[in-house]
Design a protein around this motif. Structure first.
Motif, mmCIF file in Angstrom:
data_model
loop_
_atom_site.group_PDB
_atom_site.id
_atom_site.type_symbol
_atom_site.label_atom_id
_atom_site.label_comp_id
_atom_site.label_asym_id
_atom_site.label_seq_id
_atom_site.Cartn_x
_atom_site.Cartn_y
_atom_site.Cartn_z
ATOM 1 N N ARG A 226 9.737 -16.695 -0.316
ATOM 2 C CA ARG A 226 9.108 -16.762 0.859
ATOM 3 C C ARG A 226 10.244 -17.022 1.808
ATOM 4 O O ARG A 226 9.817 -16.672 2.968
ATOM 5 N N THR A 227 11.069 -18.170 1.503
ATOM 6 C CA THR A 227 12.027 -18.339 2.436
ATOM 7 C C THR A 227 12.742 -17.398 2.854
ATOM 8 O O THR A 227 13.273 -17.059 4.261
ATOM 9 N N ARG A 228 13.390 -16.646 2.001
ATOM 10 C CA ARG A 228 14.320 -15.420 2.255
ATOM 11 C C ARG A 228 13.368 -14.619 3.176
ATOM 12 O O ARG A 228 13.980 -13.959 4.246
ATOM 13 N N ARG A 229 12.139 -14.467 2.653
ATOM 14 C CA ARG A 229 11.317 -13.391 3.674
ATOM 15 C C ARG A 229 11.300 -13.805 5.124
ATOM 16 O O ARG A 229 11.484 -13.055 6.239
ATOM 17 N N LYS A 230 11.062 -15.198 5.384
ATOM 18 C CA LYS A 230 10.952 -15.756 6.815
ATOM 19 C C LYS A 230 12.362 -15.584 7.466
ATOM 20 O O LYS A 230 12.186 -15.246 8.606
ATOM 21 N N ILE A 231 13.128 -15.782 6.660
ATOM 22 C CA ILE A 231 14.560 -15.642 7.392
ATOM 23 C C ILE A 231 14.849 -14.331 8.099
ATOM 24 O O ILE A 231 15.350 -13.916 8.900
ATOM 25 N N PHE A 232 14.576 -13.221 6.950
ATOM 26 C CA PHE A 232 14.773 -11.910 7.312
ATOM 27 C C PHE A 232 13.839 -11.497 8.613
ATOM 28 O O PHE A 232 14.198 -10.735 9.306
ATOM 29 N N GLN A 233 12.783 -12.019 8.586
ATOM 30 C CA GLN A 233 11.664 -11.739 9.593
ATOM 31 C C GLN A 233 11.987 -12.073 10.853
ATOM 32 O O GLN A 233 12.060 -11.721 11.926
ATOM 33 N N GLU A 234 12.747 -13.589 10.953
ATOM 34 C CA GLU A 234 13.394 -14.079 12.225
ATOM 35 C C GLU A 234 14.404 -13.064 12.756
ATOM 36 O O GLU A 234 14.501 -12.910 13.963
ATOM 37 N N VAL A 235 15.321 -12.710 11.987
ATOM 38 C CA VAL A 235 16.511 -11.828 12.305
ATOM 39 C C VAL A 235 15.859 -10.310 12.787
ATOM 40 O O VAL A 235 16.349 -9.867 13.767
ATOM 41 N N PHE A 236 14.807 -9.928 11.892
ATOM 42 C CA PHE A 236 14.342 -8.624 12.317
ATOM 43 C C PHE A 236 13.601 -8.563 13.739
ATOM 44 O O PHE A 236 13.894 -7.610 14.543
#
Length: 502
Positions: A226-236
């Motif tokens: 979940r945390t990895r997903r959020k970081i990827f989404q912020e960058v995206f």
């Protein structure tokens, strides 16, 4: 478009939206409730809602009263106790991307899957969109360059720069590809902010000498999916946005222990710092700042992005005080007009009533509410809703009742009233804000030529070639929107030329 700035400022050259001389006195009224350290929120308006009663001057107070009564009568508001995404306290720095903790909403679906789904936030799509190279296909020399330092600690900056250019040139000659970006390409400076998963440090691009902000995220804090997903989404999300009033993402790379997110550095501090130092702003100053914020939020909404954490410390100023930069997309997400969102996130004093009601809310309207709170804070150096505890604060926000200082102009009070409407679809739209009477006589300035310019592009490409990057490689990176050191260096040079080019 450049907002018209304050005519009273005695300066020459480019006009500024804010005076840079800050009195030594401190303003205590901006201090908000300790609840600020425990919650998050934002607020917005759909730019395509042409049927809004406000636009047709049908703001029926009876309808608003019935709406508020219906929400307050819901048993969920009294009895529901569920974790809300927490945020760090107001930062005192101009951190260009530090993010508060992103706590998870209670999962109502089986298997631990998030109830909020969106194709754009799919991790595979995000990773592909980021242009992160597959390590399996990297050449041996690229791996070696990223593993070892390219210079000694006693080397001067000029020697280090020459060695980097030599390494880049050698990599293209031997492997026809660029070396992996490492921290060797940046000179780290002081820490300028703290986030949930790491810190934000000031740094200098060794090739161009430009300052950047690097968000350093410790990998030990991103173990779960979940945390990895959020970081990827912020960058995206940041990769999708390209607007002069939004902090620009330059590149992303990683080391053995950290993920590095390189961001544009504003340099002028944030609005919270400025208001704490000098007190409330004049309405003339607020007009220029708020006009640029409208443009930034409009750019987000046009891309289907809701920010959800618009507040004073997420509005940065450039070092020459001519532009604002919206930052911190840690709780932002993609959304579609008309869909229902269940996530609770933001900062307590800026929370929209529909988020507090916890009955699901339409996107885009929430950013308008938080913009209203921010405008009130700029004009008064305080927030409109204050209470001793969280429950009382939520009640005040749900009722939409706040005091209007006597020094507010009638136009400013009316604009705030239309933004801080507890009924979401009755809030004023972004376009109507610019047409409001508060902006009568305000003429945006068109000082900068931000259009595509072949001469300017050729000048930047020539500099890039002097750094060891082939012209075709740079153009390809830009066309494919790759996030690498070549595109980052080009963006830094482009930002400089955009503000100085004549």
């Amino acid at each position: 478009m450049k907002p018209k700035c304050i005519s009273k400022l005695k300066i020459t050259g480019t006009k500024r939206i804010l005076q840079i001389s800050l009195p030594s006195r401190k303003c205590k009224s901006i201090r908000v409730s300790p609840l600020e350290s425990r919650l998050n929120t934002g607020c917005a308006n759909s730019p395509k809602n042409s049927s809004s009663p406000l636009r047709n001057e049908q703001n029926n107070q009876k309808f608003i009263s019935r709406y508020i009564a219906r929400v307050l009568a819901k048993p969920e508001f009294q009895n529901k106790k569920r974790p809300i995404k927490t945020a760090a306290t107001h930062r005192r720095t101009n951190s260009d991307g530090s993010k508060e903790p992103l706590s998870a909403r209670n999962n109502k679906l089986s298997g631990g899957k998030s109830s909020c789904k969106n194709s754009d936030s799919d991790e595979k799509t995000i990773k592909k969109g980021l242009g992160i190279p597959n390590p399996d296909i990297q050449k041996t020399i690229c791996r070696e360059l990223s593993k070892k330092k390219l210079y000694k600690t006693n080397d001067t900056d000029e020697i280090i720069r020459e060695k980097l250019i030599e390494a880049i040139t050698l990599s293209f000659k031997t492997t026809n590809s660029a070396p992996n970006t490492s921290i060797d390409f940046y000179k780290l400076g002081k820490q300028i902010g703290n986030g949930a998963f790491g810190k934000v440090s000031l740094a200098q691009n060794r090739l161009t000498g430009h300052k950047v902000a690097i968000k350093i995220i410790d990998k030990s804090f991103i173990k779960d999916e979940r945390t990895r997903r959020k970081i990827f989404q912020e960058v995206f999300i940041m990769k999708k946005l390209n607007h002069r009033n939004i902090i620009r993402l330059l590149e992303v790379f990683e080391s053995n222990k950290n993920v590095m997110i390189v961001l544009e550095y504003a340099g002028g501090g944030d609005l919270l710092q400025i208001i704490k130092a000098r007190g409330r702003l004049t309405e003339d100053e607020c007009r220029g700042i708020f006009y640029q914020l409208i443009e930034a939020v409009k750019a987000c909404h046009n891309m289907g992005i809701i920010h959800r954490d618009i507040k004073l410390d997420n509005i940065l100023l450039t070092s020459d005080y001519t532009d604002i930069k919206l930052c911190d997309f840690g709780v932002s997400r993609f959304a579609k007009a008309g869909e229902k969102v269940d996530e609770q996130c933001g900062t307590p004093a800026y929370l929209a009533p529909e988020i507090i009601a916890d009955l699901g809310y339409e996107p885009f309207y929430v950013d308008i509410w938080s913009m209203g709170v921010l405008l009130y804070a700029m004009l008064s150096a305080s927030v409109p809703f204050k209470a001793k505890n969280l429950h009382d604060l939520h009640k005040l926000i749900l009722r939409g009742k706040y005091d209007v200082p006597e020094y507010f102009s009638a136009e400013a009070s009316d604009l705030l009233n239309k933004m801080l409407n507890p009924v979401p679809h009755m809030r004023i739209s972004l376009e109507d804000m610019k047409l409001h009477a508060w902006y009568n006589g305000f003429v945006p300035e068109n000082i900068l030529d931000l259009s595509f310019n072949v001469t300017r592009q050729n000048e930047i490409l020539s500099k890039m070639m002097s750094y060891g990057f082939p012209r075709d490689y740079v153009i390809q990176s830009l066309n494919l929107k790759d996030v690498n050191h070549a595109s980052a260096t080009y963006s830094l040079l482009d930002l400089e030329s955009s503000y100085n080019y004549t």
